[in-house]
Design an enzyme around this catalytic site. Structure first.
Site, PDB file in Angstrom:
ATOM      1  N   GLY A 297       0.822  -1.208   0.000  1.00  0.00           N
ATOM      2  CA  GLY A 297       0.000   0.000   0.000  1.00  0.00           C
ATOM      3  C   GLY A 297       0.851   1.250   0.000  1.00  0.00           C
TER       4      GLY A 297
ATOM      5  N   GLY B  96       5.497   7.312   1.546  1.00  0.00           N
ATOM      6  CA  GLY B  96       6.008   6.534   0.432  1.00  0.00           C
ATOM      7  C   GLY B  96       5.253   5.229   0.321  1.00  0.00           C
TER       8      GLY B  96
ATOM      9  N   VAL C 246       4.695   0.934   1.083  1.00  0.00           N
ATOM     10  CA  VAL C 246       4.965  -0.216   1.940  1.00  0.00           C
ATOM     11  C   VAL C 246       4.981  -1.449   1.043  1.00  0.00           C
ATOM     12  CG1 VAL C 246       4.271  -1.519   3.981  1.00  0.00           C
ATOM     13  CG2 VAL C 246       3.664   0.901   3.800  1.00  0.00           C
TER      14      VAL C 246
ATOM     15  N   GLY D 130       1.693   4.703   1.836  1.00  0.00           N
ATOM     16  CA  GLY D 130       1.570   5.412   3.109  1.00  0.00           C
ATOM     17  C   GLY D 130       1.757   6.898   2.869  1.00  0.00           C
TER      18      GLY D 130
ATOM     19  N   ASP E  74      -3.062   9.249  16.304  1.00  0.00           N
ATOM     20  CA  ASP E  74      -3.812   8.834  15.113  1.00  0.00           C
ATOM     21  C   ASP E  74      -4.306   7.401  15.273  1.00  0.00           C
ATOM     22  OD1 ASP E  74      -4.978   8.981  12.654  1.00  0.00           O
ATOM     23  OD2 ASP E  74      -3.124   8.945  11.498  1.00  0.00           O
TER      24      ASP E  74
ATOM     25  N   LYS F  11       8.858  -0.207   4.669  1.00  0.00           N
ATOM     26  CA  LYS F  11       8.332   1.122   4.405  1.00  0.00           C
ATOM     27  C   LYS F  11       9.448   1.944   3.805  1.00  0.00           C
ATOM     28  CE  LYS F  11       4.935   3.503   7.228  1.00  0.00           C
ATOM     29  NZ  LYS F  11       4.551   3.951   8.562  1.00  0.00           N
TER      30      LYS F  11
HETATM   31  O1  ACK Z   1      -4.752  -3.254   4.438  1.00  0.00           O
HETATM   32  P1  ACK Z   1      -3.341  -3.210   4.027  1.00  0.00           P
HETATM   33  O2  ACK Z   1      -2.846  -4.280   3.140  1.00  0.00           O
HETATM   34  O3  ACK Z   1      -2.388  -3.114   5.299  1.00  0.00           O
HETATM   35  O4  ACK Z   1      -2.958  -1.755   3.426  1.00  0.00           O
HETATM   36  C1  ACK Z   1      -2.119  -1.017   4.259  1.00  0.00           C
HETATM   37  C2  ACK Z   1      -0.913  -0.523   3.485  1.00  0.00           C
HETATM   38  O5  ACK Z   1       0.183  -1.337   3.825  1.00  0.00           O
HETATM   39  C3  ACK Z   1      -0.564   0.944   3.742  1.00  0.00           C
HETATM   40  O6  ACK Z   1      -0.250   1.135   5.090  1.00  0.00           O
HETATM   41  C4  ACK Z   1      -0.218  -2.362   4.681  1.00  0.00           C
HETATM   42  N1  ACK Z   1       0.800  -2.528   5.733  1.00  0.00           N
HETATM   43  C5  ACK Z   1       1.490  -1.563   6.350  1.00  0.00           C
HETATM   44  N2  ACK Z   1       2.337  -2.106   7.234  1.00  0.00           N
HETATM   45  C6  ACK Z   1       2.176  -3.448   7.171  1.00  0.00           C
HETATM   46  C7  ACK Z   1       2.771  -4.570   7.856  1.00  0.00           C
HETATM   47  N3  ACK Z   1       3.704  -4.386   8.786  1.00  0.00           N
HETATM   48  N4  ACK Z   1       2.339  -5.794   7.541  1.00  0.00           N
HETATM   49  C8  ACK Z   1       1.389  -5.965   6.624  1.00  0.00           C
HETATM   50  N5  ACK Z   1       0.791  -4.965   5.931  1.00  0.00           N
HETATM   51  C9  ACK Z   1       1.199  -3.723   6.209  1.00  0.00           C
HETATM   52  C10 ACK Z   1      -1.547  -1.972   5.275  1.00  0.00           C
END
Ligand code: ACK
Length: 338
Positions: A32, A37, A39, A34, A198, A57
């Site tokens: 996704g 930038g 992830v 953020g 947040d 990230k």
């Molecule tokens: O619902 P998602 O797939 O879960 O979409 C968001 C996206 O990145 C933007 O934040 C995913 N994400 C962020 N950090 C992690 C993580 N540590 N493990 C798995 N998914 C993550 C988040």
């Protein structure tokens, strides 16, 4: 024994990443976008099989100085945090001539909590039937006191991400989700004196066994010594719908304003990821709250919990229940098996 294996697995993963640096990360796909930038999901080559995925990230090349600073301060804040309900930072690689700064985090396979809740609601009846059947056959056991699916069915959320069928969460599952968030927040606020600023379902991640971890510390700040509030001067984008009334008014954030957000987060959970105050335009929200109006009780929310949520939205911050108290109430009727 399982715990020990997991612990040594995660330590081994950290060791591999720290010793071998970026070169051990093999990027797989974008998870996704953020604020700063992207992830990505990556595989750590050479790590034990159990723990090979990580989330990475990365800062955008052209990120503004302020975002760079926020990115680095998030990484700094995460470093000392160790709790089952808080995302764990594995490593931070600084920016080099050829590569952007990147923060390596533990990977949680079900993504963010709001997405998961919305997915639970959206999927078809066929999916629900299939899910309910597998839940019965895979997880036999005593029914919980509410006569619903066995509590171990929490594990049924271990469905592959893309075939997660519709599912109505049981009361113990709601309680389990919320008690974990409250415990993670109790740790952050009491042990580390951190204000998240947040807290919302979109900033919580979900792992196996419905394990919830608080993430996205982009806005978090450490409370300095005797000051128990944090005030921002700058006007960035603010998450108005989950913010406490005093944060909207005075731009101050405290543990008590995080507690307000926890109440809104709980409301989001009981409504499967609905938008708080959906019918109220943002510019009318302050008046709405000022006149004493609050979110209504979602049908799935037990009265006992709703009373606590109402407390979190008390206009007087010091009258709100503590995270410890919220966790205690949510944990009632939650006979999680060891
Ligand atoms: O619902 P998602 O797939 O879960 O979409 C968001 C996206 O990145 C933007 O934040 C995913 N994400 C962020 N950090 C992690 C993580 N540590 N493990 C798995 N998914 C993550 C988040």
């Amino acid at each position: 024994e399982i715990l020990a294996r997991l612990m040594s697995g995660s330590r081994a993963l950290e060791d591999v990443v720290r010793q071998r640096g970026r070169s051990c990360l093999k990027f797989e796909r974008v998870l996704g976008e953020g604020q700063f930038g992207t992830v990505n999901r990556a595989i750590v080559t050479g790590a034990p099989a159990l723990h090979q995925h990580v989330a990475v990230k990365q800062l955008k090349d052209n990120a503004e100085a302020k975002h760079k600073q926020d990115f680095l301060s998030e990484a700094e804040l995460l470093k000392p945090l160790k709790h089952d309900n808080v995302i764990r930072a594995i490593a931070l690689f600084p920016q080099t001539a050829g590569a952007p700064a990147c923060l390596v985090l533990e990977y949680l396979e079900y993504g963010d909590l709001r997405n998961l809740l919305r997915k639970c609601l959206a999927l078809t009846d066929r999916g629900r039937d299939r899910f309910n059947q597998s839940r019965k056959s895979d997880f036999p056991g005593p029914l919980n006191p509410l006569g619903e699916a066995p509590l171990s069915a929490i594990c049924a959320l271990n469905f592959p991400h893309d075939v997660m069928p519709w599912v109505r969460l049981t009361e113990p599952e709601f309680r389990f989700i919320l008690s974990q968030v409250a415990e993670g927040m109790a740790y952050l606020s009491s042990v580390h004196r951190l204000v998240h600023r947040d807290l919302a379902t979109r900033n919580c991640l979900v792992g196996r066994g419905l394990n919830i971890k608080i993430a996205d510390f982009g806005l978090s700040r450490e409370l300095v010594d005797d000051k128990d509030y944090y005030r921002v001067q700058s006007k960035g984008k603010l998450p108005i719908r989950t913010m406490a009334i005093e944060s909207i008014f005075y731009r101050t954030w405290t543990t008590e304003s995080d507690i307000w957000s926890m109440g809104v987060l709980a409301w989001e959970v009981f409504t499967y990821g609905d938008t708080p105050y959906k019918a109220v335009p943002l510019d009318q929200l302050v008046t709405f709250l000022e006149t004493g109006k609050r979110l209504a009780r979602p049908p799935d929310c037990p009265m006992e919990i709703f009373e606590v949520l109402q407390g979190t939205w008390n206009a007087t911050p010091s009258s709100r229940p503590s995270f410890e108290k919220i966790a205690e109430v949510c944990k009632r009727n939650l006979n999680v098996r060891d």
